[in-house]
Enzyme design. Structure first.
Site, mmCIF file in Angstrom:
data_model
loop_
_atom_site.group_PDB
_atom_site.id
_atom_site.type_symbol
_atom_site.label_atom_id
_atom_site.label_comp_id
_atom_site.label_asym_id
_atom_site.label_seq_id
_atom_site.Cartn_x
_atom_site.Cartn_y
_atom_site.Cartn_z
ATOM 1 N N GLU A 14 2.594 4.854 -4.056
ATOM 2 C CA GLU A 14 2.544 5.787 -5.216
ATOM 3 C C GLU A 14 3.886 6.476 -5.444
ATOM 4 O O GLU A 14 4.165 6.780 -6.610
ATOM 5 C CB GLU A 14 1.430 6.801 -4.995
ATOM 6 C CG GLU A 14 0.033 6.222 -5.115
ATOM 7 C CD GLU A 14 -0.336 5.267 -3.972
ATOM 8 O OE1 GLU A 14 0.187 5.451 -2.865
ATOM 9 O OE2 GLU A 14 -1.109 4.334 -4.213
ATOM 10 N N ASP A 26 0.855 -1.189 0.000
ATOM 11 C CA ASP A 26 0.000 0.000 0.000
ATOM 12 C C ASP A 26 0.893 1.241 0.000
ATOM 13 O O ASP A 26 2.105 1.138 0.204
ATOM 14 C CB ASP A 26 -0.873 -0.061 1.261
ATOM 15 C CG ASP A 26 -1.901 1.051 1.290
ATOM 16 O OD1 ASP A 26 -2.273 1.545 0.213
ATOM 17 O OD2 ASP A 26 -2.319 1.426 2.404
ATOM 18 N N ASP A 41 -8.897 3.809 -2.053
ATOM 19 C CA ASP A 41 -9.811 4.280 -1.004
ATOM 20 C C ASP A 41 -11.091 4.874 -1.572
ATOM 21 O O ASP A 41 -11.251 6.105 -1.661
ATOM 22 C CB ASP A 41 -9.094 5.311 -0.130
ATOM 23 C CG ASP A 41 -7.926 4.691 0.625
ATOM 24 O OD1 ASP A 41 -7.855 3.447 0.684
ATOM 25 O OD2 ASP A 41 -7.095 5.450 1.148
HETATM 26 C C1 GLC Z 1 -4.558 3.350 2.874
HETATM 27 C C2 GLC Z 1 -5.067 2.142 2.112
HETATM 28 C C3 GLC Z 1 -6.088 1.401 2.922
HETATM 29 C C4 GLC Z 1 -5.478 1.005 4.251
HETATM 30 C C5 GLC Z 1 -4.943 2.231 4.989
HETATM 31 C C6 GLC Z 1 -4.194 1.880 6.259
HETATM 32 O O1 GLC Z 1 -5.566 4.274 3.031
HETATM 33 O O2 GLC Z 1 -5.558 2.485 0.851
HETATM 34 O O3 GLC Z 1 -6.567 0.280 2.240
HETATM 35 O O4 GLC Z 1 -6.418 0.368 5.052
HETATM 36 O O5 GLC Z 1 -4.061 2.963 4.144
HETATM 37 O O6 GLC Z 1 -3.139 1.033 6.012
#
Ligand code: GLC
Length: 800
Positions: free
Chosen positions: A410, A407, A485
């Site tokens: 980017e 995650d 998200d």
């Molecule tokens: C980001 C991710 C999400 C995750 C969060 C905490 O917002 O996109 O899926 O739960 O971070 O790690």
């Protein structure tokens, strides 16, 4: 001393007339008087690469997107010239290059129709700030042309009339039309006059596409640096364009383990251990199938990657084992930011080995993420990826974690204007050092690749499983992905549907959304409708931010729990069907979901359709995307289709009203289809498969279907240990013939098929298996038209 503070602005610059032409096997190069060179590589009869330099010298030819496994070779190549053009002819294309200005026009070699033509063609502006060029291309839009693809853009399928930017961006609670978001897939498919072609602009800088938005009849694309470097991919079938793009940028390196196609449950975050167990036990207690449980950032010690919170998870190995004994695979999150902390071994090692990204003048790239201030590995360096992959040893080999979720890659940085690294950060880029302007869009891809390498190594002989948020073209070789998200709203249910279809059309089929929505809270109805869509997405996971309440299948009362169970059970029944579709994707690059335009491009009714899609080859699904609905109107593509719930046959090529109370949704099966089903299991492998159910949908005429199976994990299938069954169905007025051709060395555990015949227009009086009449008693034939036959038949003959 003269200080010239006025920048010279030259505006758009263009190639001049060709003064030199050279041919080196399949590489043709055209040099213009002003130093511009166009190099065309004929990769296949239908795939041409166009590459321009404005300086007379090309950059080192390197791409993260193009796979070394891409097919090459053509049947025909001939270059001729007339007064005004060089003419390149392959078995599929004729390409004219203007001697005056390097502009190209491409024609279908068979019927000589115009497919794609430069308007201004290649032009550029010099970039005073960074050096190099802003490279640009414009093409004339053909009459009635429409456009599809571009990855995860949250917009309607047809892109015509819109402009887009490609810059991988953390986009919490994005909405319809938010642009750019998480992924950069600079590939589109165009369709006009029943013919389709694609353009893949393989340039990782910030890039833009304009589909007749700025100017009504012009399509253009440009990037803030790098080369004008694009692939022209001809169909004429859209499905061929997508398959060829996927061939070029890569198919998944291996099939996912079968359990990966089951249902996954996630939340930010399930902790401590007792909470995780409570959730998993509830699944088993309520008999809702589930294969995977996720640990979000709170499982770590202060969000330090590769650590465990001693307080919440005192004995991860034991917990993971106990979960596994109950059929649950544990998946953990790993982000790229490494906390600055001299006591933390991963940080210390990264620092000692000089693996972290640095700013242009030498300082480390420091940025704030969940753990506070962090440094970030330069995943564009092979040694760094190797190091990173080794960090997974303990998690996978020792603790037994089965998948990793990447995650914030980017890369996301908090509290800074661009939400990411500044432009000046330096990257290795596989020995082609560059700034973040060039490496930004591939950073997440290279992180996912490094993670994949680790999982592959330490999961062996099992298959690896990775999920990523950020991606560039080609990332599908290593990992699955989700759409980031999103929000718990009805519009986002529609957006999830569009994004999954679009990703599939962009060569990246292993995709799903956060079911129910990540931000905010769905009501039960929205959650149930979202599950109905989600079970048709290749990656099927509920996830939510956890701030707004619970989002487990049972969180909305018994009625909703029952609906959710019913649909997750349907997914588990359809596992062999989905696995077969995945095989076609991994083997041939055929998208798992097909937007209607991809399914039937000749029917212009499909060109603007958004909601309906084909799941695999034979199932048509359409989510209900609004509240209080008892059904909906939808377009049924041409041909005849069985209503999945009632077996009623409807004629396509028109819109229909379809009843769909909350416990139902519009699902249709193409006539003639043979759909394989497994029994409902609480997790993959819970039951031995003793019989394969084949739902056979009678058709007056012919249809073929396929079932692909293997051990469901491991690599034996690559050595030929798979079982592929090709079925040919032929229905006549008073006969139904099914032929089977079996290939592959895998022996399935079951010995028989249970055939369920739908829509048979006659009463059965006689059945022959391989020309021998078999008594009804042996076939266990009964009133609901089911019968049991050996899996080894070659021809089944059912007669009135
Ligand atoms: C980001 C991710 C999400 C995750 C969060 C905490 O917002 O996109 O899926 O739960 O971070 O790690």
């Amino acid at each position: 001393m003269i200080l010239n503070t006025e920048l010279e602005y030259k505006g758009n610059l263009f190639p001049s007339k060709i003064i030199k032409y050279e041919k080196n096997l399949n590489v043709l190069s055209f040099t213009a008087e002003n130093g511009v060179i166009l190099e065309i590589t004929v990769r296949r009869d239908s795939v041409l690469r166009f590459r321009f330099t404005t300086t007379g010298i090309f950059e080192n030819d390197f791409s993260y997107a193009i796979t070394k496994y891409a097919s090459r070779g053509y049947n025909h190549l001939e270059v001729t010239e007339d007064k005004d053009h060089y003419i390149i002819t392959t078995a599929k294309l004729i390409c004219h290059i203007s001697k005056l200005d390097l502009r190209s026009s491409i024609y279908d070699a068979v019927d000589k129709t115009l497919i794609c033509e430069d308007e201004l063609g290649f032009h550029w502006e010099e970039s005073y700030e960074f050096g190099g060029d802003v490279v640009k291309m414009s093409k004339t839009a053909q009459p009635g042309e429409s456009y599809y693809g571009l990855g995860d853009k949250p917009v309607d399928n047809n892109l015509k009339g819109k402009r887009f930017e490609n810059w991988v961006t953390d986009s919490y609670a994005y909405g319809r039309d938010t642009d750019p978001i998480y992924k950069t897939i600079p590939f589109y498919t165009a369709l006009h006059n029943k013919k389709s072609y694609g353009i893949f602009f393989d340039n990782t800088f910030r890039s833009f596409f304009d589909f007749c938005s700025e100017r009504r009849n012009i399509t253009s694309f440009w990037a803030h640096g790098g080369e004008m470097n694009y692939y022209f991919i001809y169909g004429p079938e859209m499905s061929e364009v997508v398959a060829n793009y996927t061939d070029l940028t890569g198919k998944p390196h291996e099939m996912p383990a079968l359990w990966v196609l089951g249902y996954h449950q996630c939340k930010w975050s399930y902790y401590p251990e007792s909470n995780v167990k409570e959730i998993t036990s509830k699944f088993r207690e309520l008999k809702i199938p589930c294969d995977a449980i996720y640990l979000d950032i709170d499982y770590m010690e202060g969000f330090r990657c590769f650590t465990w919170s001693k307080e919440y998870f005192p004995d991860p190995k034991r917990m993971v084992k106990e979960l596994a004994d109950d059929g649950f695979k544990t998946i953990v999150i790993i982000d790229p930011g490494i906390k600055i902390d001299m006591e933390y071994s991963v940080f210390k090692e990264g620092l000692d080995k000089d693996y972290f990204c640095k700013r242009a003048d030498g300082p480390y790239m420091k940025g704030k993420v969940w753990p506070g201030e962090c440094y970030f590995p330069d995943f564009t360096r092979p040694e760094v990826r190797e190091w990173w992959s080794d960090l997974f040893k303990e998690l996978i080999e020792d603790i037994g974690v089965k998948g990793v979720w990447n995650d914030m890659n980017e890369p996301a940085v908090m509290d800074v204007p661009g939400k990411s690294f500044p432009d000046d950060v330096r990257h290795d880029y596989e020995g082609n050092p560059c700034s973040h302007r060039k490496a930004h869009n591939v950073y997440g891809m290279q992180m996912a690749r490094a993670t994949y390498q680790g999982l592959k190594k330490f999961s062996y002989p099992k298959r690896p499983f990775v999920i990523t948020r950020a991606a560039y073209s080609g990332t599908q070789r290593y990992t699955s992905s989700w759409t980031g998200d999103n929000v718990a709203s009805w519009d986002h249910l529609t957006i999830a549907n569009l994004q999954a279809q679009r990703m599939c059309m962009s060569g990246f089929s292993f995709i799903g959304s956060d079911i129910g929505g990540f931000a905010e809270q769905p009501n039960g109805e929205l959650y149930a409708r979202w599950i109905q869509l989600g079970i048709f997405h290749p990656f099927c996971r509920t996830h939510s931010s956890g701030d707004h309440g619970d989002q487990e299948p049972w969180a909305f009362g018994d009625t909703i729990t029952d609906v959710v169970r019913k649909f997750i059970e349907l997914r588990y029944q359809l596992l062999p069907y989905l696995y077969t579709a995945f095989w076609r994707y991994a083997d041939e690059g055929i998208p798992i979901l097909k937007s209607l335009v991809l399914y039937d491009q000749e029917d212009t009714q499909t060109h603007y359709r958004n909601d309906e899609f084909i799941f695999g080859e034979k199932i048509l699904a359409c989510p209900v995307t609004g509240p209080n609905q008892k059904g909906r109107r939808m377009y049924i593509p041409r041909g005849k289709w069985y209503n999945f719930w009632t077996d009623e046959v409807v004629k396509g090529g028109q819109e229909h009203w379809v009843d769909a109370d909350l416990d139902s949704m519009p699902i249709f099966v193409k006539e003639g289809a043979i759909i394989p089903k497994y029994p409902i299991q609480q997790y993959v492998g819970e039951k031995a498969i003793n019989e394969l159910l084949l739902d056979v949908y009678y058709k007056l005429g012919k249809e073929s279907s396929m079932v692909f199976e293997d051990a469901g994990d491991g690599y034996d299938y690559i050595k030929g240990r798979y079982s592929q069954r090709d079925f040919k169905l032929q229905g006549k007025k008073d006969e139904l013939i099914i032929q089977q051709h079996k290939s592959g060395k895998y022996i399935t555990t079951y010995k028989t098929f249970k055939l369920k015949l739908h829509g048979l227009p006659f009463k059965i009086s006689k059945i022959e298996v391989d020309n021998v009449e078999i008594p009804f008693k042996v076939l266990k034939i009964n009133g609901d038209n089911t019968l049991v036959v050996t899996k080894d038949f070659t021809e089944l003959h059912i007669m009135a």
